[in-house]
Design a protein around this motif. Structure first.
Motif, PDB file in Angstrom:
ATOM      1  N   SER A 127       0.781  -1.325  -0.111  1.00 55.84           N
ATOM      2  CA  SER A 127       0.160  -0.115  -0.085  1.00 55.84           C
ATOM      3  C   SER A 127       0.868   1.213   0.003  1.00 55.84           C
ATOM      4  O   SER A 127       0.533   2.396  -0.197  1.00 55.84           O
ATOM      5  CB  SER A 127      -0.745   0.059   1.164  1.00 55.84           C
ATOM      6  OG  SER A 127      -0.006   0.225   2.474  1.00 55.84           O
ATOM      7  N   SER A 130       0.401   4.144  -2.724  1.00 51.90           N
ATOM      8  CA  SER A 130      -1.220   4.807  -2.382  1.00 51.90           C
ATOM      9  C   SER A 130      -0.985   5.821  -1.033  1.00 51.90           C
ATOM     10  O   SER A 130      -1.740   6.738  -0.849  1.00 51.90           O
ATOM     11  CB  SER A 130      -2.127   3.907  -2.315  1.00 51.90           C
ATOM     12  OG  SER A 130      -2.349   3.170  -3.498  1.00 51.90           O
ATOM     13  N   ARG A 134      -2.014   9.666  -0.698  1.00 52.48           N
ATOM     14  CA  ARG A 134      -3.070  10.119   0.337  1.00 52.48           C
ATOM     15  C   ARG A 134      -2.533  10.787   1.425  1.00 52.48           C
ATOM     16  O   ARG A 134      -3.039  12.117   1.477  1.00 52.48           O
ATOM     17  CB  ARG A 134      -3.584   8.693   1.014  1.00 52.48           C
ATOM     18  CG  ARG A 134      -4.703   8.810   2.002  1.00 52.48           C
ATOM     19  CD  ARG A 134      -4.832   7.981   2.986  1.00 52.48           C
ATOM     20  NE  ARG A 134      -3.368   7.984   3.780  1.00 52.48           N
ATOM     21  CZ  ARG A 134      -2.561   6.678   4.178  1.00 52.48           C
ATOM     22  NH1 ARG A 134      -3.321   5.663   3.667  1.00 52.48           N
ATOM     23  NH2 ARG A 134      -1.856   6.810   4.985  1.00 52.48           N
ATOM     24  N   GLU A 256       0.158   5.865 -10.400  1.00 53.85           N
ATOM     25  CA  GLU A 256      -0.571   5.352  -9.748  1.00 53.85           C
ATOM     26  C   GLU A 256      -0.294   6.244  -8.052  1.00 53.85           C
ATOM     27  O   GLU A 256      -1.496   6.447  -7.341  1.00 53.85           O
ATOM     28  CB  GLU A 256       0.187   3.973  -8.991  1.00 53.85           C
ATOM     29  CG  GLU A 256      -0.440   3.315  -7.823  1.00 53.85           C
ATOM     30  CD  GLU A 256       0.212   2.162  -7.202  1.00 53.85           C
ATOM     31  OE1 GLU A 256      -0.088   1.637  -6.098  1.00 53.85           O
ATOM     32  OE2 GLU A 256       1.067   1.522  -8.002  1.00 53.85           O
ATOM     33  N   TYR A 257       0.937   6.733  -8.120  1.00 50.75           N
ATOM     34  CA  TYR A 257       1.147   8.018  -7.191  1.00 50.75           C
ATOM     35  C   TYR A 257       0.086   9.089  -7.376  1.00 50.75           C
ATOM     36  O   TYR A 257      -0.573   9.507  -6.456  1.00 50.75           O
ATOM     37  CB  TYR A 257       2.492   8.347  -7.220  1.00 50.75           C
ATOM     38  CG  TYR A 257       2.853   9.526  -6.616  1.00 50.75           C
ATOM     39  CD1 TYR A 257       2.427   9.601  -5.065  1.00 50.75           C
ATOM     40  CD2 TYR A 257       3.654  10.504  -7.082  1.00 50.75           C
ATOM     41  CE1 TYR A 257       3.018  10.880  -4.411  1.00 50.75           C
ATOM     42  CE2 TYR A 257       4.075  11.747  -6.397  1.00 50.75           C
ATOM     43  CZ  TYR A 257       3.736  11.668  -4.933  1.00 50.75           C
ATOM     44  OH  TYR A 257       4.161  12.904  -4.330  1.00 50.75           O
ATOM     45  N   ALA A 260      -3.676   8.096  -6.513  1.00 53.11           N
ATOM     46  CA  ALA A 260      -4.000   7.853  -5.056  1.00 53.11           C
ATOM     47  C   ALA A 260      -4.001   9.413  -4.453  1.00 53.11           C
ATOM     48  O   ALA A 260      -5.022   9.741  -3.808  1.00 53.11           O
ATOM     49  CB  ALA A 260      -2.968   7.416  -4.478  1.00 53.11           C
ATOM     50  N   GLN A 263      -7.570  10.844  -5.780  1.00 56.89           N
ATOM     51  CA  GLN A 263      -8.446  10.199  -4.898  1.00 56.89           C
ATOM     52  C   GLN A 263      -8.787  10.606  -3.596  1.00 56.89           C
ATOM     53  O   GLN A 263      -9.900  10.652  -2.985  1.00 56.89           O
ATOM     54  CB  GLN A 263      -8.078   8.570  -4.924  1.00 56.89           C
ATOM     55  CG  GLN A 263      -9.428   7.817  -4.342  1.00 56.89           C
ATOM     56  CD  GLN A 263      -9.201   6.254  -4.552  1.00 56.89           C
ATOM     57  OE1 GLN A 263      -8.362   5.870  -5.132  1.00 56.89           O
ATOM     58  NE2 GLN A 263     -10.027   5.470  -3.851  1.00 56.89           N
TER      59      GLN A 263
END
Length: 452
Positions: A127, A130, A134, A256-257, A260, A263
């Motif tokens: 994880s 992500s 976050r 992906e970074y 995240a 999001q």
């Protein structure tokens, strides 16, 4: 200056902890590795139930804070605001005052986890990437009214002008740094919506446990500014610790970074701004490395670590050239490298200077280092590294300075479009980095791309 031995520090710290945490017993006081200016001390405090772990972050005197944008009391207030906003920042339990006799600083509950980038990146939790996206979104969302007034706003144009002046003050004779300054001047972005920027969000300043990201450390460079500053900073080559195939923190893919981050509430990432900040912060660290040498020369910091980091400028010059070479025409990018300057002849007869240096380095490695631990072992390793640089320097014929070319680049009279300029700068960057940081991962990568 508050120079304290371990015994005296333990006594003063016990008095402080009794006041802020209640009566108890202090144990396991130990200085953590690294930190030539700012000290970090780990310790346990047993108030009668069970020992709890803490960290003292301390500067021996106010003089050590000179030149920093804000004091430890403001830094502590910022860490508290971030923690209260849900960021995995340490929990501050007390701030040192003059009456405490320990200099300036504050005490936090210790986060238990791994901080060593090599160990984290060898097997990152699934994880982690992500988590990094976050957590950065949470930092950027810290309410403005909770941010201490002392936290400065970064004016990018003024900052770049200050970088340029610093470069000139340091001699203004490194062509690759000049190339980066000129590029930033020509590509300065419009101001962005301002958020809290951590300022040092990278491997080495985060803690990780089996569940993922456990804590965000070192808030001393925080400021208000463009979120892309933070987004790009941890993706700099130097902070990926050899994981060059993983552009996001050495952990994984940028896509992906960024996903995240979005999001979790972060704004959309602008690729051009991201690229600008990669170059800008690499330039910043190149100048930061040069500044280490100036700090040593002035006597402000006489540690061996300062001069060793000063020679890491070559790493950043290599990275800058790899970021900027796309500006050159294809013919220049495909041009063969010139030969390296001829090395001095090998010594014979009486021991040469480099052989004496090698003898001292071997003695440190074989006799002194095995008997040390903690911060002392770290200092011996730094000294060995310094002597290794000297040995390679004496065996080579390398210089990264060229004042005339630097001046021409700053005025725009010389660019990467000019015949042979890129090839010559590539050769200079490779040879200098081979002396100063031969194990730097990007050096092998550049050799494969550019030729030997």
């Amino acid at each position: 200056m508050t120079v304290l031995g371990k015994t005296e520090l333990s006594s003063l710290l016990s008095t402080f902890m009794t006041r802020v945490a209640g009566p108890g017993v202090l144990s396991a006081l130990d200085r953590l590795s690294g930190g030539a200016n700012m000290e970090s001390w780990a310790f346990d405090w047993d108030a009668g139930d069970s020992p709890r772990a803490y960290v003292l972050r301390r500067a021996p005197s106010a003089d050590y804070m000179e030149g920093r944008p804000y004091a430890h009391v403001d830094e502590a207030a910022l860490v508290i605001a971030a923690h209260d906003a849900g960021v995995k920042a340490p929990e501050v339990i007390g701030v040192l005052g003059d009456q405490d006799g320990m200099g300036t600083g504050y005490i936090m509950r210790r986060i238990i986890g791994e901080v060593n980038p090599a160990k984290i990146l060898a097997a990152p939790p699934p994880s982690l990437l992500s988590d990094l996206g976050r957590e950065l979104a949470r930092i950027h969302a810290v309410p403005a009214d909770r941010i201490p007034a002392a936290i400065p706003a970064l004016d990018i144009a003024a900052e770049l002008a200050e970088y340029k002046q610093r470069f000139l003050d340091y001699g203004g004779d490194r062509p690759i740094i000049a190339l980066a300054i000129k590029w930033c001047e020509d590509n300065l972005p419009e101001p962005a919506a301002s958020v809290l920027v951590h300022g040092d969000y990278r491997m080495g300043n985060i803690m990780v446990d089996e569940n993922g990201l456990a804590g965000v450390l070192d808030w001393e460079l925080s400021h208000l500014g463009d979120p892309h500053d933070d987004l790009a900073y941890g993706c700099m080559t130097v902070w990926r610790f050899g994981q060059l195939d993983r552009p996001a923190f050495g952990v994984g893919a940028l896509e992906e970074y960024f996903a995240a981050y979005r999001q979790a509430g972060g704004a959309a990432v602008d690729p051009q701004r991201f690229h600008f900040w990669l170059i800008f912060r690499t330039l910043w660290w190149a100048l930061g490395c040069l500044q280490m040498g100036e700090a040593w020369r002035s006597g402000a910091d006489a540690t061996v670590e300062r001069v060793v980091i000063g020679r890491r400028t070559a790493e950043q010059e290599l990275d800058l050239l790899m970021l900027l070479e796309g500006e050159a025409p294809e013919a220049e990018r495909n041009r063969a490298l010139p030969s390296s300057p001829a090395a001095p002849p090998k010594p014979n007869g009486e021991p040469a200077t480099q052989e004496i240096v090698q003898a001292v380095r071997d003695w440190l490695r074989d006799t002194i280092k095995p008997g040390t631990s903690g911060h002392a072992k770290f200092e011996v390793a730094v000294a060995m590294n310094a002597l290794g640089i000297v040995m390679r320097d004496l065996d080579a014929n390398v210089s990264a300075e060229d004042k005339a070319q630097t001046d021409a680049i700053l005025t725009g009279a010389v660019t990467l479009a000019d015949s042979g300029v890129l090839a010559q700068l590539r050769r200079s960057a490779l040879d200098k980095c081979a002396v100063d940081s031969p194990k730097y991962a990007a050096l092998a990568c550049a050799r494969n791309l550019w030729g030997k």
